[in-house]
Write a protein that holds these residues in place. Structure first.
Motif, PDB file in Angstrom:
ATOM      1  N   GLN A   1       0.836  -1.208   0.000  1.00  0.00           N
ATOM      2  CA  GLN A   1       0.000   0.000   0.000  1.00  0.00           C
ATOM      3  C   GLN A   1       0.867   1.253   0.000  1.00  0.00           C
ATOM      4  O   GLN A   1       0.591   2.206  -0.744  1.00  0.00           O
ATOM      5  CB  GLN A   1      -0.908   0.023   1.231  1.00  0.00           C
ATOM      6  CG  GLN A   1      -2.045  -0.942   1.178  1.00  0.00           C
ATOM      7  CD  GLN A   1      -2.890  -0.850   2.431  1.00  0.00           C
ATOM      8  OE1 GLN A   1      -2.375  -0.722   3.535  1.00  0.00           O
ATOM      9  NE2 GLN A   1      -4.187  -0.897   2.259  1.00  0.00           N
ATOM     10  N   ASN A   2       1.900   1.265   0.818  1.00  0.00           N
ATOM     11  CA  ASN A   2       2.792   2.427   0.880  1.00  0.00           C
ATOM     12  C   ASN A   2       3.429   2.694  -0.482  1.00  0.00           C
ATOM     13  O   ASN A   2       3.529   3.851  -0.910  1.00  0.00           O
ATOM     14  CB  ASN A   2       3.875   2.216   1.934  1.00  0.00           C
ATOM     15  CG  ASN A   2       3.332   2.198   3.349  1.00  0.00           C
ATOM     16  OD1 ASN A   2       2.196   2.573   3.600  1.00  0.00           O
ATOM     17  ND2 ASN A   2       4.148   1.730   4.279  1.00  0.00           N
TER      18      ASN A   2
ATOM     19  N   MET B   1       2.236   1.924  -3.439  1.00  0.00           N
ATOM     20  CA  MET B   1       1.210   2.448  -4.350  1.00  0.00           C
ATOM     21  C   MET B   1       0.966   3.931  -4.080  1.00  0.00           C
ATOM     22  O   MET B   1       0.892   4.733  -5.008  1.00  0.00           O
ATOM     23  CB  MET B   1      -0.114   1.690  -4.171  1.00  0.00           C
ATOM     24  CG  MET B   1      -0.103   0.241  -4.550  1.00  0.00           C
ATOM     25  SD  MET B   1       0.141   0.007  -6.316  1.00  0.00           S
ATOM     26  CE  MET B   1       1.689  -0.851  -6.262  1.00  0.00           C
ATOM     27  N   GLN B   2       0.863   4.270  -2.808  1.00  0.00           N
ATOM     28  CA  GLN B   2       0.586   5.653  -2.457  1.00  0.00           C
ATOM     29  C   GLN B   2       1.765   6.563  -2.784  1.00  0.00           C
ATOM     30  O   GLN B   2       1.566   7.702  -3.215  1.00  0.00           O
ATOM     31  CB  GLN B   2       0.184   5.742  -0.987  1.00  0.00           C
ATOM     32  CG  GLN B   2      -1.163   5.076  -0.753  1.00  0.00           C
ATOM     33  CD  GLN B   2      -1.522   4.893   0.695  1.00  0.00           C
ATOM     34  OE1 GLN B   2      -0.733   5.172   1.590  1.00  0.00           O
ATOM     35  NE2 GLN B   2      -2.722   4.396   0.945  1.00  0.00           N
ATOM     36  N   GLN B   3       2.990   6.077  -2.636  1.00  0.00           N
ATOM     37  CA  GLN B   3       4.164   6.876  -3.018  1.00  0.00           C
ATOM     38  C   GLN B   3       4.179   7.133  -4.517  1.00  0.00           C
ATOM     39  O   GLN B   3       4.717   8.138  -4.971  1.00  0.00           O
ATOM     40  CB  GLN B   3       5.442   6.180  -2.584  1.00  0.00           C
ATOM     41  CG  GLN B   3       5.672   6.253  -1.096  1.00  0.00           C
ATOM     42  CD  GLN B   3       6.893   5.469  -0.636  1.00  0.00           C
ATOM     43  OE1 GLN B   3       7.490   4.718  -1.400  1.00  0.00           O
ATOM     44  NE2 GLN B   3       7.240   5.625   0.623  1.00  0.00           N
TER      45      GLN B   3
ATOM     46  N   GLY C   1       1.511   7.742  -6.123  1.00  0.00           N
ATOM     47  CA  GLY C   1       0.364   8.595  -6.399  1.00  0.00           C
ATOM     48  C   GLY C   1      -0.924   7.836  -6.662  1.00  0.00           C
ATOM     49  O   GLY C   1      -1.885   8.396  -7.176  1.00  0.00           O
ATOM     50  N   LEU C   2      -0.954   6.552  -6.299  1.00  0.00           N
ATOM     51  CA  LEU C   2      -2.140   5.722  -6.523  1.00  0.00           C
ATOM     52  C   LEU C   2      -2.838   5.477  -5.189  1.00  0.00           C
ATOM     53  O   LEU C   2      -2.254   4.918  -4.261  1.00  0.00           O
ATOM     54  CB  LEU C   2      -1.730   4.395  -7.170  1.00  0.00           C
ATOM     55  CG  LEU C   2      -0.988   4.537  -8.500  1.00  0.00           C
ATOM     56  CD1 LEU C   2      -0.401   3.215  -8.925  1.00  0.00           C
ATOM     57  CD2 LEU C   2      -1.900   5.114  -9.567  1.00  0.00           C
ATOM     58  N   TYR C   3      -4.094   5.915  -5.105  1.00  0.00           N
ATOM     59  CA  TYR C   3      -4.822   5.835  -3.837  1.00  0.00           C
ATOM     60  C   TYR C   3      -6.124   5.043  -3.947  1.00  0.00           C
ATOM     61  O   TYR C   3      -6.764   4.773  -2.943  1.00  0.00           O
ATOM     62  CB  TYR C   3      -5.131   7.242  -3.314  1.00  0.00           C
ATOM     63  CG  TYR C   3      -3.873   7.990  -2.942  1.00  0.00           C
ATOM     64  CD1 TYR C   3      -3.309   7.848  -1.684  1.00  0.00           C
ATOM     65  CD2 TYR C   3      -3.238   8.810  -3.862  1.00  0.00           C
ATOM     66  CE1 TYR C   3      -2.147   8.513  -1.339  1.00  0.00           C
ATOM     67  CE2 TYR C   3      -2.071   9.477  -3.534  1.00  0.00           C
ATOM     68  CZ  TYR C   3      -1.535   9.327  -2.275  1.00  0.00           C
ATOM     69  OH  TYR C   3      -0.372   9.972  -1.944  1.00  0.00           O
ATOM     70  N   ASN C   4      -6.530   4.671  -5.141  1.00  0.00           N
ATOM     71  CA  ASN C   4      -7.774   3.941  -5.344  1.00  0.00           C
ATOM     72  C   ASN C   4      -7.467   2.445  -5.257  1.00  0.00           C
ATOM     73  O   ASN C   4      -7.419   1.738  -6.258  1.00  0.00           O
ATOM     74  CB  ASN C   4      -8.389   4.312  -6.692  1.00  0.00           C
ATOM     75  CG  ASN C   4      -9.842   3.927  -6.795  1.00  0.00           C
ATOM     76  OD1 ASN C   4     -10.417   3.390  -5.861  1.00  0.00           O
ATOM     77  ND2 ASN C   4     -10.432   4.195  -7.943  1.00  0.00           N
ATOM     78  N   LEU C   5      -7.220   1.980  -4.024  1.00  0.00           N
ATOM     79  CA  LEU C   5      -6.755   0.614  -3.796  1.00  0.00           C
ATOM     80  C   LEU C   5      -7.897  -0.266  -3.300  1.00  0.00           C
ATOM     81  O   LEU C   5      -8.645   0.107  -2.404  1.00  0.00           O
ATOM     82  CB  LEU C   5      -5.616   0.615  -2.776  1.00  0.00           C
ATOM     83  CG  LEU C   5      -4.452   1.552  -3.092  1.00  0.00           C
ATOM     84  CD1 LEU C   5      -3.438   1.519  -1.963  1.00  0.00           C
ATOM     85  CD2 LEU C   5      -3.813   1.192  -4.420  1.00  0.00           C
TER      86      LEU C   5
ATOM     87  N   ASP D   1      -6.236   7.723 -11.180  1.00  0.00           N
ATOM     88  CA  ASP D   1      -7.497   7.305 -10.553  1.00  0.00           C
ATOM     89  C   ASP D   1      -7.846   5.841 -10.830  1.00  0.00           C
ATOM     90  O   ASP D   1      -8.936   5.381 -10.487  1.00  0.00           O
ATOM     91  CB  ASP D   1      -8.637   8.215 -10.993  1.00  0.00           C
ATOM     92  CG  ASP D   1      -8.900   8.156 -12.493  1.00  0.00           C
ATOM     93  OD1 ASP D   1      -8.042   7.636 -13.245  1.00  0.00           O
ATOM     94  OD2 ASP D   1      -9.969   8.638 -12.923  1.00  0.00           O
TER      95      ASP D   1
END
Length: 65
Positions: A7-8, A10-12, A14-18, A52
């Motif tokens: 998850q970290n 992905m978020q680094q 710029g992806l947050y729609n997990l 997104d």
């Protein structure tokens, strides 16, 4: 890699729609992310996606057999 690290990452990027999925098919909620081992990702790692885009992360608990 544990699910929290996935998850970290992905978020680094710029992806947050997990979306989280229990890889055993039991439908369990991934509550304590560090207790889960990442087993799959869709779309696969290295695929270029829109910010997104829905990223599905599949994991199993470390003590699953």
């Amino acid at each position: 890699m544990n699910h929290q690290d996935a998850q970290n990452a992905m978020q680094q990027a710029g992806l947050y729609n997990l979306r989280e999925v229990d890889g055993t098919g039991q439908g369990r909620a991934l509550v304590i992310d560090r207790n889960w081992r990442q087993t799959a990702q869709d779309p696969p790692a290295g695929t270029e996606v829109a910010p997104d885009a829905v990223i599905t992360l599949t994991a199993v608990k470390y003590d699953d057999r």
